[in-house]
Design a protein around this motif. Structure first.
Motif, short mmCIF file in Angstrom:
data_model
loop_
_atom_site.label_atom_id
_atom_site.label_comp_id
_atom_site.label_asym_id
_atom_site.label_seq_id
_atom_site.Cartn_x
_atom_site.Cartn_y
_atom_site.Cartn_z
N LEU A 19 119.98 44.68 62.57
CA LEU A 19 119.00 45.26 63.50
C LEU A 19 119.41 46.68 63.86
N LEU A 20 118.48 47.62 63.67
CA LEU A 20 118.69 49.00 64.09
C LEU A 20 117.49 49.46 64.88
N PHE A 21 117.76 50.39 65.81
CA PHE A 21 116.70 51.02 66.60
C PHE A 21 116.58 52.47 66.16
N LYS A 22 115.34 52.98 66.13
CA LYS A 22 115.09 54.38 65.82
C LYS A 22 114.97 55.14 67.13
N PHE A 23 115.88 56.08 67.34
CA PHE A 23 115.92 56.87 68.57
C PHE A 23 115.37 58.26 68.30
N VAL A 24 114.74 58.84 69.32
CA VAL A 24 114.21 60.21 69.26
C VAL A 24 114.81 60.99 70.42
N HIS A 25 115.40 62.17 70.11
CA HIS A 25 115.96 63.02 71.16
C HIS A 25 114.83 63.52 72.06
N LEU A 26 115.06 63.45 73.37
CA LEU A 26 114.03 63.80 74.34
C LEU A 26 114.24 65.16 74.99
N ALA A 27 115.45 65.73 74.88
CA ALA A 27 115.74 66.98 75.60
C ALA A 27 116.75 67.82 74.83
N GLY A 28 116.80 69.09 75.20
CA GLY A 28 117.80 69.98 74.64
C GLY A 28 117.43 70.51 73.26
N ALA A 29 118.42 71.09 72.62
CA ALA A 29 118.21 71.73 71.32
C ALA A 29 117.81 70.74 70.23
N GLU A 59 119.84 42.94 77.44
CA GLU A 59 118.94 44.03 77.84
C GLU A 59 118.14 44.58 76.66
N GLU A 60 118.77 44.69 75.49
CA GLU A 60 118.13 45.37 74.37
C GLU A 60 117.44 44.44 73.38
N THR A 61 117.79 43.13 73.40
CA THR A 61 117.15 42.21 72.46
C THR A 61 116.47 41.04 73.16
N GLY A 62 116.82 40.80 74.43
CA GLY A 62 116.29 39.64 75.14
C GLY A 62 117.05 38.37 74.85
N LEU A 63 118.10 38.44 74.02
CA LEU A 63 118.88 37.27 73.64
C LEU A 63 120.16 37.20 74.46
N ALA A 101 114.88 36.27 64.07
CA ALA A 101 114.71 37.72 64.03
C ALA A 101 113.82 38.24 65.16
N ASP A 102 113.38 37.36 66.05
CA ASP A 102 112.50 37.78 67.14
C ASP A 102 113.33 38.34 68.29
N ILE A 103 113.02 39.58 68.67
CA ILE A 103 113.70 40.20 69.80
C ILE A 103 112.65 40.70 70.78
#
Length: 149
Positions: A19-29, A59-63, A101-103
């Motif tokens: 399991l991987l999460f796709k993160f997007v930078h929200l601030a800065g350069a 917190e992140e998967t509910g498991l 695989a359900d989160i």
């Protein structure tokens, strides 16, 4: 620069997908830059790496888990968080096998809801073939050394 000890979760489903999460930078350069990374996060004050792994898993998967198992890897790295803060992190990695695989994102923070653009289960082949940025860079090797792949 703030020190940020953290527990990272190598969550593996019954098909040996990660399991991987796709993160997007929200601030800065780095605003708008994207990368894939494992679930997990910083320790709360006085919290052990193991306790943080259990909390972050919920917190992140509910498991819910009572024991994250042994730490299988560790790395020290300096990086920029999605909110733009630069940190020095002592990351401990825990291998956690799940039966499905359900989160759930029900317990995500407001920042996680804003910064996580996607979630996906990856096979070794898919991870090796991607041109996307994935952290840590040696993730496939980490899982091979742990006997997963």
């Amino acid at each position: 620069m703030r020190n940020r000890p953290s527990s990272r979760l190598l969550v593996i489903d019954p098909d040996d997908r990660l399991l991987l999460f796709k993160f997007v930078h929200l601030a800065g350069a780095l605003t708008g830059q994207q990368f894939w990374a494992t679930p997990g996060g910083a320790l709360d004050p006085g919290e052990s790496y193991e306790a943080a792994a259990c909390r972050e898993m919920f917190e992140e998967t509910g498991l819910r888990i009572d024991d994250p198992g042994p730490q299988i890897a560790r790395r020290s790295v300096t990086f920029t968080l999605v909110d733009g803060e630069r940190v020095a992190s002592d990351e401990r990695y825990f291998l956690i096998r799940v039966i499905g695989a359900d989160i759930s994102s029900t317990h995500w923070t407001e920042l996680e809801r804003a910064a996580i653009a996607a979630q996906r289960w990856w096979t070794r082949t898919e991870l090796a073939a991607t041109s996307d940025t994935v952290y840590p860079e040696d993730l496939a090797d980490m899982l091979t050394r742990a006997g997963v792949w």
